[in-house]
Enzyme design. Structure first.
Site: not given
Length: 468
Positions: A241, A275
């Site tokens: 990720e 994020c």
């Protein structure tokens, strides 16, 4: 977020370094760089423990993980205080206590799920059964922005599927993560969860180790690519990720007043150090002033300060590297003609504080729009047509999340279908759920976490084919 080299022969040169409180810059303690010999030893112990752990009945592993959730709940105040001290996010609001409740929930859910064998084909001549087996030892590289929650995302599904885990916390948030590992290890069998500490060269040695079968990484694109290089040494499976530069599109005529709370926190949760935060906002030119005013009015009432102060809702940037990067992006935007539409009040403290900042008169091509700022700065870009907004939203190497904001849900879904991201939210942003798969498109990484798909990602498929 980590500086990992792919070369396994990299020497671990430093012996230790300091960890700081980002609100006060006080020294919390000295972080040791785990030696290569220690890493070898911990991986060997994890290998032996994994065989014993995988041999336990599935129901027993589930029961133990539920006890881990209980231990986290019982120690949540203690761990939240550590998060605030080292990561910086406030205890109040969607901060450290919020992170701890997420840790509990993301531990309970995998323990409640089953991944049974599946008959994938059967006729009068044959029967094919798909099983999910443990991989072995999982290397987890955790980030500094949500140091406990994301570590849980890596640890718990891996354990649930019968693996062992060796985790390296971020060099910036080592102590709070170690404190959580201590709590978890009061419940787990010995050696099934190991922790190593240090800078990038420690992560390099771990991820390229020949006995690692899976790597779970959350961090930057640049470091994610180094993790991929490291995995060449061991052919480890990967879940990456690698962040996002998430775009949001407000459709024409949207009543922003009804959703201003969600819109603000979409961008500024954890000071934008998330994020899947909203990092670029595209607004129709006729609604621009209205949206700017709504965000300005809301932002001006959110107090910022030391996270240990219960009055604080926003805190500092976690580290000086990120602090300097954000300031550089703001300065660059101003030098190139951007307007500072709003800048909040900076607290009179020594820490890495940057007030909430709204930037206007920018477009794709400006660094503040094209680069993931990962901080409390939101560029607001005007558009004339939806086609223009969609094209600009998709014009990024990232593809983690995106959002569409509209009073017309049918129209919003049509736009959402055209956005290039792993998740597209409507009238919300970053709304992850432990049962819903989460992962990125393009250079935001590959593989998914959460739910059944996340459990499958930390297991090996094995087919037994029977001739009748």
């Amino acid at each position: 977020m980590e500086n990992i080299s792919a070369a396994p022969e990299t020497q671990i040169k430093e012996t230790s370094f300091l960890s700081l409180n980002p609100s006060t810059l006080e020294v919390i303690g000295e972080v040791a760089n785990t030696s290569r010999e220690e890493i070898d030893d911990k991986i060997e112990k994890a290998q032996k423990a994994q065989k014993r752990w995988a041999a336990r009945p599935d129901a027993e592993r589930k029961e133990i993980i539920l006890k881990v959730a209980e231990a986290l709940q019982q120690n949540s105040k203690h761990l939240a205080a550590w998060i605030t001290r080292e990561q910086g996010k406030p205890l109040s609001g969607p901060g450290a206590n919020f992170e701890m409740q997420a840790c509990v929930g993301w531990t309970q859910v995998p323990a409640s799920l089953d991944v049974p064998e599946e008959i994938v084909f059967e006729d009068e001549t044959r029967k094919d059964i798909l099983y999910r087996n443990p991989i072995g030892v999982v290397a987890a590289i955790a980030p500094w922005n949500w140091p406990l929650m994301i570590a849980i995302w890596q640890i718990i599904p891996s354990l649930r599927m019968g693996n062992a885990v060796v985790i390296k916390p971020s060099e910036y948030t080592t102590f709070c993560t170690q404190e959580m590992i201590k709590v978890i290890n009061t419940v787990l069998p010995e050696d099934i969860l190991q922790v190593i500490t240090g800078r990038g060269e420690v992560g390099s040695y771990l991820t390229s180790h020949p006995e690692i079968g899976k790597i779970m990484f959350t961090g930057s694109i640049a470091t994610g690519k180094k993790v991929i290089e490291a995995s060449v040494k061991n052919m480890a499976r990967l879940t990456l990720e690698c962040g996002g530069n998430d775009a949001g599109i407000i459709l024409p005529g949207f009543d922003v007043s009804k959703h201003i709370d969600q819109l603000f926190w979409a961008a500024f949760l954890n000071m934008g150090q998330t994020c899947a935060c909203l990092k670029r906002l595209y607004v129709h030119e006729n609604d621009y002033e209205k949206v700017v005013k709504a965000l300005t009015d809301y932002s001006s009432h959110i107090p910022m300060g030391d996270g240990a102060d219960e009055a604080s809702i926003l805190g500092p940037i976690q580290n000086k590297m990120q602090y300097d990067k954000i300031l550089d992006l703001i300065l660059d935007s101003e030098k190139n003609g951007a307007d500072v539409l709003f800048r909040g009040q900076k607290p009179d403290l020594e820490g890495y504080f940057i007030p909430v900042t709204l930037i206007g008169n920018v477009d794709n091509g400006h660094r503040i729009v094209d680069e993931e700022q990962f901080g409390p700065v939101l560029p607001i870009i005007q558009y004339k047509t939806l086609e223009e907004a969609i094209t600009k939203a998709n014009n990024s190497e990232n593809g983690l999340g995106a959002s569409v904001w509209s009073d017309d849900l049918n129209e919003a879904q049509k736009v959402a279908a055209q956005l290039q991201a792993g998740t597209v939210w409507i009238n919300q942003h970053g709304a992850i759920h432990p049962l819903v798969p989460f992962g990125g498109a393009k250079q935001s990484g590959y593989g998914v976490e959460f739910g059944i798909e996340g459990l499958k990602a930390v297991s090996l498929p094995k087919v037994i084919s029977i001739k009748k």
